[in-house]
Write a protein that holds these residues in place. Sequence first.
Motif, short mmCIF file in Angstrom:
data_model
loop_
_atom_site.label_atom_id
_atom_site.label_comp_id
_atom_site.label_asym_id
_atom_site.label_seq_id
_atom_site.Cartn_x
_atom_site.Cartn_y
_atom_site.Cartn_z
N LEU A 62 77.10 107.07 71.93
CA LEU A 62 75.90 108.06 72.59
C LEU A 62 74.50 107.00 72.16
O LEU A 62 73.87 107.13 73.07
CB LEU A 62 75.97 109.20 71.75
N PHE A 63 74.40 106.56 71.06
CA PHE A 63 73.10 105.78 71.14
C PHE A 63 72.96 104.59 71.88
O PHE A 63 72.17 104.31 72.11
CB PHE A 63 72.95 105.29 69.43
N CYS A 64 74.06 104.00 71.98
CA CYS A 64 74.27 102.80 72.91
C CYS A 64 73.87 103.12 74.39
O CYS A 64 73.15 102.66 75.09
CB CYS A 64 75.34 101.86 72.87
N PRO A 94 64.14 91.35 86.53
CA PRO A 94 65.49 91.68 87.35
C PRO A 94 66.78 91.25 86.38
O PRO A 94 67.58 92.24 86.52
CB PRO A 94 65.32 91.30 88.56
N LEU A 95 66.66 90.27 85.78
CA LEU A 95 67.99 89.90 85.13
C LEU A 95 68.16 90.57 84.16
O LEU A 95 69.40 91.17 83.81
CB LEU A 95 67.97 88.32 84.69
N VAL A 96 67.03 91.16 83.39
CA VAL A 96 67.30 91.95 82.02
C VAL A 96 67.79 93.21 82.52
O VAL A 96 68.60 93.86 82.17
CB VAL A 96 66.05 92.04 81.27
N GLY A 97 67.17 93.90 83.75
CA GLY A 97 67.50 94.94 84.32
C GLY A 97 68.78 95.26 84.72
O GLY A 97 69.59 95.96 84.61
N ALA A 98 69.44 93.85 85.27
CA ALA A 98 70.61 94.04 85.78
C ALA A 98 71.70 93.93 84.77
O ALA A 98 72.86 94.55 84.56
CB ALA A 98 70.92 92.52 86.72
N LEU A 99 71.35 93.19 83.48
CA LEU A 99 72.10 93.10 82.42
C LEU A 99 72.24 94.59 81.67
O LEU A 99 73.30 94.96 81.12
CB LEU A 99 71.85 92.27 81.38
N LEU A 100 71.08 95.33 81.70
CA LEU A 100 71.00 96.55 81.03
C LEU A 100 72.09 97.52 81.82
O LEU A 100 72.67 98.44 81.32
CB LEU A 100 69.65 97.17 81.07
N LEU A 101 72.00 97.48 83.43
CA LEU A 101 72.82 98.34 83.95
C LEU A 101 74.26 98.10 83.82
O LEU A 101 74.96 98.96 83.70
CB LEU A 101 72.35 97.89 85.65
N ALA A 102 74.63 96.61 83.64
CA ALA A 102 76.05 96.36 83.22
C ALA A 102 76.39 96.87 81.71
O ALA A 102 77.47 97.61 81.76
CB ALA A 102 76.13 94.78 83.41
N THR A 104 75.06 99.61 80.47
CA THR A 104 75.04 101.09 80.64
C THR A 104 76.59 101.46 81.08
O THR A 104 77.15 102.24 80.75
CB THR A 104 74.16 101.62 81.55
N ALA A 105 77.02 100.80 82.34
CA ALA A 105 78.06 101.05 82.64
C ALA A 105 79.28 100.71 81.67
O ALA A 105 80.36 101.58 81.77
CB ALA A 105 78.53 100.03 83.95
N PHE A 106 79.39 99.54 81.11
CA PHE A 106 80.28 99.52 79.82
C PHE A 106 80.27 100.50 78.94
O PHE A 106 81.31 100.83 78.45
CB PHE A 106 80.11 98.05 79.45
N SER A 107 79.13 100.85 78.49
CA SER A 107 78.94 102.08 77.53
C SER A 107 79.66 103.42 78.09
O SER A 107 79.97 104.28 77.32
CB SER A 107 77.59 102.28 77.21
N LEU A 108 79.21 103.64 79.32
CA LEU A 108 79.83 104.88 80.03
C LEU A 108 81.44 104.90 80.22
O LEU A 108 82.20 106.10 80.46
CB LEU A 108 79.29 105.26 81.14
N GLY A 109 81.99 103.50 80.36
CA GLY A 109 83.51 103.44 80.82
C GLY A 109 84.41 103.96 79.55
O GLY A 109 84.03 104.55 78.42
N LYS A 110 85.60 103.89 79.70
CA LYS A 110 86.59 104.39 78.64
C LYS A 110 86.55 103.63 77.44
O LYS A 110 86.49 102.42 77.47
CB LYS A 110 88.19 104.42 79.24
N ARG A 111 86.79 104.54 76.49
CA ARG A 111 86.89 103.79 75.13
C ARG A 111 88.26 103.08 74.92
O ARG A 111 89.14 103.70 75.34
CB ARG A 111 86.71 104.67 74.15
#
Length: 112
Positions: A62-64, A94-102, A104-111
Amino acid sequence: MKLLDQFCAAALFVLAIVDCMLVPRTYTGRIWILGTGLALLFVGMLNLLRNRNDREVRSLRLFCITANVTMLVFVIALIASIGKLRTLQHLQVPLVGALLLAETAFSLGKRS
């Protein structure tokens, strides 16, 4: 000593929220003031997490997610603040934005 540690972490967290809310809207460099408040907020969150968990880190996901989404919003606000031309001149934004988006997707994915 642990109580003092928790108090300091909670105070840092609350002060960071207040700092972010009090950023002057008319100041042209306001995005950097907000960035400082966000950095303090993350330090407060991580310290609260460290204090709360001895062996297991139940809230880490959740914190991540919170940290990733907040920083992504910060990057989007920075891009809107500096404009398209300056964003393209500083490709790290924009590179940092893309990395943060990725992340976020990893954090929301299945554990695993």
